[in-house]
Design an enzyme around this catalytic site. Structure first.
Site, PDB file in Angstrom:
ATOM      1  N   ASP A 100     -26.481   5.369 -85.031  1.00 29.57           N
ATOM      2  CA  ASP A 100     -26.573   6.752 -84.911  1.00 29.57           C
ATOM      3  C   ASP A 100     -25.079   7.166 -84.493  1.00 29.57           C
ATOM      4  OD1 ASP A 100     -26.959   9.511 -85.336  1.00 29.57           O
ATOM      5  OD2 ASP A 100     -27.998   9.584 -83.568  1.00 29.57           O
ATOM      6  N   GLU A 106     -24.573  10.281 -84.495  1.00 31.36           N
ATOM      7  CA  GLU A 106     -24.398  11.859 -84.745  1.00 31.36           C
ATOM      8  C   GLU A 106     -25.332  12.033 -83.471  1.00 31.36           C
ATOM      9  OE1 GLU A 106     -26.325  15.561 -86.574  1.00 31.36           O
ATOM     10  OE2 GLU A 106     -27.497  13.791 -86.441  1.00 31.36           O
ATOM     11  N   ARG A 124     -25.728   6.754 -89.561  1.00 29.81           N
ATOM     12  CA  ARG A 124     -25.829   7.995 -89.519  1.00 29.81           C
ATOM     13  C   ARG A 124     -24.619   8.567 -89.027  1.00 29.81           C
ATOM     14  NH1 ARG A 124     -30.540  12.274 -87.428  1.00 29.81           N
ATOM     15  NH2 ARG A 124     -29.818  11.271 -85.246  1.00 29.81           N
ATOM     16  N   GLU A 136     -34.131  18.502 -92.531  1.00 33.54           N
ATOM     17  CA  GLU A 136     -34.178  19.008 -91.247  1.00 33.54           C
ATOM     18  C   GLU A 136     -33.557  20.401 -91.103  1.00 33.54           C
ATOM     19  OE1 GLU A 136     -31.961  16.442 -88.557  1.00 33.54           O
ATOM     20  OE2 GLU A 136     -30.405  16.452 -89.725  1.00 33.54           O
ATOM     21  N   ASP A 143     -34.980  19.480 -85.147  1.00 30.86           N
ATOM     22  CA  ASP A 143     -34.123  20.234 -85.866  1.00 30.86           C
ATOM     23  C   ASP A 143     -34.567  21.084 -86.682  1.00 30.86           C
ATOM     24  OD1 ASP A 143     -31.163  19.858 -85.039  1.00 30.86           O
ATOM     25  OD2 ASP A 143     -31.371  17.764 -85.630  1.00 30.86           O
ATOM     26  N   ASP A 201     -32.300  14.652 -77.289  1.00 29.73           N
ATOM     27  CA  ASP A 201     -31.127  14.634 -78.249  1.00 29.73           C
ATOM     28  C   ASP A 201     -30.943  15.896 -78.285  1.00 29.73           C
ATOM     29  OD1 ASP A 201     -32.519  15.243 -80.267  1.00 29.73           O
ATOM     30  OD2 ASP A 201     -32.168  13.125 -81.307  1.00 29.73           O
TER      31      ASP A 201
END
Length: 827
Positions: A366, A368, A437, A530, A558, A736
């Site tokens: 990830d 992001e 990602r 999301e 999200d 996160d």
């Protein structure tokens, strides 16, 4: 407003979000004392300055990154409540050098990393690569800008509609008609049913159901562990967690607990690998392989075979005394390790030393939500780690457990067994198949600038180019370990809102393929479902990506944040726990699976479910997360390798293909069928909310404030993008940016509708800051927020709350980036 140096056209156009938030009057409140009015006004002014997309989203610390500032704040009298302030220019940090190529300036150090470390061996030359990237940035940049303007314009219209149609519940018929009218709900692009056509997909994504890890790629130690989580010890996972009840010894081995672990392991083996004749694994005294290639289990007074002999695949050692036995069920492998010389093996009747499960089939590296990258230095770490993963060479020096030197942790090799029947070997990968990602369309970076005006360019353009370039090492098999045996590169794209945004990414990937010399559709796309508008148009999102789609995943966190932001002006939201009980949530989860099944994604990609966020509550996970399989998901997210090992037990016990086949026969669950539920606005009548006990409202506010501060203090202060954060009650949860988005938007919504006051929020934030400081008191690198309440960490939290209404789509990245840069400059 006029374009400032360093801005793109989109950034220069003041987002309508700022104007739209001023179109409706706030609820009347009692007049505050003059000092309180001044403090809150300056807090909100500073926060709004950071919240807008006008703040350049660069990775380069320079004055041009800093948003327009409000007038200087008045001097704060002694004892007054500290307020949010914009971050100062990051003065004192060295100016970055750039190299100009074909109309784009590239950070010189990052370019050197790409040219001298990532690129060699790919057959791509630096001039070719950067000139091609410049064309992508200059030609697709205006299209990216336009799509972001469309988001803001769409939200402005929705806010204006709610301001003139405020009622409880919202008039669903009129609301849906309005969304059609403004293009929020899109018609089908073709009368033909949507069908996924993706080819050359690894079986770990296309055919086998199993756990999926998500790990920040900017942390080399974490990502190597996540890569190697393809296999995990069931004994360790049970012994070291609450999956087995009872206290765990602080040090040393607890034989009594070990016996309970073996009891659970035997019971699991009885279900996954049942013995013929109803015999139990607890009764096995020895294991061997017959001349016909079948498993033979010695019992007291006899022997038996497997009830399903085909599940036995291979062994290591000799047939009469194997030291490892390999099985497969529901596509997942199970290894029984035998070693009577080992302390554990000596104590086991059959000499079993361990039971290893194939666990994390896939891992998302990830860059992001769980990563923290705010400048070129951070981004170079991301790209260097991804290159190491794709070349199979990433290694990390670590202190030895207990001290006494270091040990090098490397990516695991494949595992090999002698085939049980016939000649040859059975080879099973030792590593998860990796996806990367990238950042979303809304992030801009000054790592790459337009030469003509210094404007920042979309960061996901650079991510795509470098990610795929690095992955070419894997496709050329230049590394020691292979990621994709099918010859594909897997990229996950977050936070896309519409089919047009998917189409842009599809074209971007096509241009990158041409740039680095890959066949068409080599780069596969994972779509995160999301955002609210994406959920309502998911079939058309799938259609736009049908040639390269390998993944659709629900992200409740999200998605909830966007639900709150989209309906900000409609009315107050219920407490967070109740949001999951409203109509949109089950419709969202069901429609994602139904759309994937109807489009033929099974056999070509994954249908995924979201994260288990409580890494210390494995017993509860074992009871609850199996629901994701029964819902039809072929993968679901887990927070660490131990959780992946335990979650694998679910896939060994439930046949996901059988579940998906049953669900595919059901009707009325697809996106179009449940769209009215998807669009149900989850607001509550203020009169009903007023009946909540005052303590319940305060408890919800405190919970949100503590979560924001606990996460932001590490993100801004330490550069940690994802970690275990103690909640209000001391329970560790994985946090996160998605959880941050929910909490900040929820408080912003309650502020907007008078459920809480600004004074009440400030008091709660200060009280929770002291609690967070106390929870982190043992961390020497932690930077306390109290009693000064004047550091970047504290101001980031205020920015997110008081600027939440103005933040495009409620995203938190803009504020976090600016405040993290401020902290790095101070350090």
């Amino acid at each position: 407003s006029a374009r400032r140096p360093g801005q793109s056209e989109h950034q220069a156009v003041r987002p309508l979000a700022r104007a739209r938030r001023r179109t409706t009057a706030s609820p009347k409140r009692r007049r505050r004392p003059a000092m309180t009015r001044t403090l809150i006004a300056t807090t909100r002014t500073a926060a709004r300055g950071l919240a807008t997309r006008a703040a350049p989203l660069s990775s380069m610390p320079s004055v041009s990154r800093t948003p327009a500032r409000p007038p200087p704040l008045p001097a704060r009298p002694a004892g007054a409540t500290p307020v949010a302030r914009p971050p100062p220019p990051p003065l004192g940090r060295p100016t970055r050098a750039y190299e100009a190529v074909a109309g784009v300036k590239i950070d010189a150090e990052l370019k050197k990393l790409v040219d001298e470390t990532i690129m060699p061996g790919t057959g791509v030359e630096p001039a070719q690569f950067w000139e091609g990237f410049a064309r992508i940035a200059l030609e697709l940049g205006p299209r990216n800008d336009a799509l972001l303007r469309e988001r803001d314009e769409m939200q402005a219209k929705i806010d204006a509609w709610h301001a003139t149609h405020r009622q409880f519940p919202v008039d669903a018929h009129a609301y849906t008609a309005f969304l059609h009218e403004i293009g929020y709900l899109e018609p089908a692009a073709s009368p033909e049913p949507v069908r996924v056509e993706t080819a050359n997909v690894d079986e770990e994504l296309a055919a086998i159901a199993g756990p999926q890890l998500v790990c920040p790629v900017d942390n080399a130690r974490f990502i190597v562990n996540a890569c190697n989580a393809r296999w995990g010890s069931l004994l360790d996972a049970l012994y070291g967690t609450d999956a087995i009840p009872g206290e765990r010894a602080a040090s040393g081995y607890d034989p009594e607990r070990g016996a309970r672990v073996w009891g659970e392991v035997h019971a699991r083996l009885d279900g996954v690998l049942p013995l013929a004749g109803g015999h139990r694994w607890a009764s096995v005294r020895a294991l061997s392989v017959t001349t016909g290639g079948h498993l033979r289990a010695e019992l007291d007074g006899g022997a038996c075979a497997l009830a399903h002999p085909e599940r036995f695949l291979g062994y290591r050692g000799t047939a009469d005394a194997p030291n490892s036995l390999l099985f497969r069920h529901h596509g997942l492998h199970v290894e029984l390790a035998v070693d009577r010389s080992h302390p554990i093996g000596r104590a086991h009747p059959a000499g079993l030393r361990d039971v290893q499960l194939e666990a994390a089939l896939t891992t998302i590296a990830d860059a992001e939500d769980s990563a923290c990258t705010v400048d070129a230095e951070d981004k170079m770490r991301v790209y260097a780690n991804w290159h190491g993963l794709m070349s199979g060479t990433l290694a990390v020096e670590m202190p030895k457990p207990g001290g006494g030197g270091t040990v090098t942790r490397t990516m695991a090799d494949d595992r090999v067994w002698t085939a049980a029947r016939g000649e040859g070997e059975v080879v099973v990968p030792g590593r998860a198949v990796l996806l990367c990602r990238n950042v979303g369309l809304h992030m801009y970076t000054e790592i790459a600038q337009r030469e003509a005006d210094g404007a920042a360019t979309p960061e996901h353009f650079l991510d795509a180019a470098v990610t795929v370039l690095a992955a070419k090492h894997d496709l050329l098999r230049t590394g020691a370990r292979v990621n994709s045996r099918a010859g594909s590169v897997y990229v996950v794209k977050p936070k896309m809102h519409s089919p047009a945004e998917v189409a842009l990414v599809d074209e971007l990937f096509a241009r990158v393929e041409a740039l680095v010399g890959l066949p068409e559709h080599t780069v596969k796309l994972g779509v995160m479902d999301e955002e609210r508008r994406a959920s309502a148009n998911l079939p058309e999102m799938v259609r736009a990506a049908r040639h390269r789609l390998v993944f659709i995943n629900t992200g409740f966190l999200d998605r909830t944040g966007d639900e709150i932001h989209t309906s900000m002006e409609a009315g107050p939201m219920p407490p967070k726990a109740e949001l999951k009980e409203t109509a949109w949530y089950p419709a969202y989860e069901e429609a994602n699976v139904a759309t994937g099944l109807a489009a033929g994604l099974v056999g070509r990609g994954q249908i995924g479910k979201g994260m288990w966020a409580a890494p210390d509550e494995m017993a509860r996970m074992l009871k609850q997360k199996v629901d994701h399989l029964h819902a039809g998901a072929s993968c679901a997210w887990v927070p660490n390798p131990t959780a992946a090992t335990l979650h694998a037990l679910h896939y060994l016990s439930v046949s996901v293909p059988e579940v998906q086949a049953r669900l595919a026969e059901l009707t009325g669950r697809d996106t179009l069928s449940v769209r009215s539920k998807l669009l149900a606005v989850p607001v509550v009548d203020p009169a009903a909310l007023a009946l909540y006990p005052a303590g319940a409202i305060q408890a919800e506010l405190d919970n949100n404030a503590q979560g924001i501060l606990g996460y932001v203090s590490r993100w801004v202060g330490q550069g940690v993008g994802c970690s275990k954060v103690a909640d209000l009650h001391g329970v560790s949860l994985m946090e996160d940016r998605a959880t941050l988005r929910i909490s900040s938007q929820h408080i912003a919504n309650w502020l907007r509708h008078g459920v809480v006051t600004e004074e009440q929020v400030l008091e709660s934030m200060q009280r929770m800051a002291r609690l967070v400081d106390e929870q982190n008191s043992a961390d020497r690198t932690y930077k306390p927020m109290a009693p000064a309440f004047d550091g970047p960490e504290w101001h980031a939290a205020l920015d997110l709350v008081f600027g939440g209404r103005d933040a495009p789509n409620g995203y938190t990245e803009f504020t976090l980036t600016a405040r993290r840069q401020e902290r790095k400059a101070m350090s």
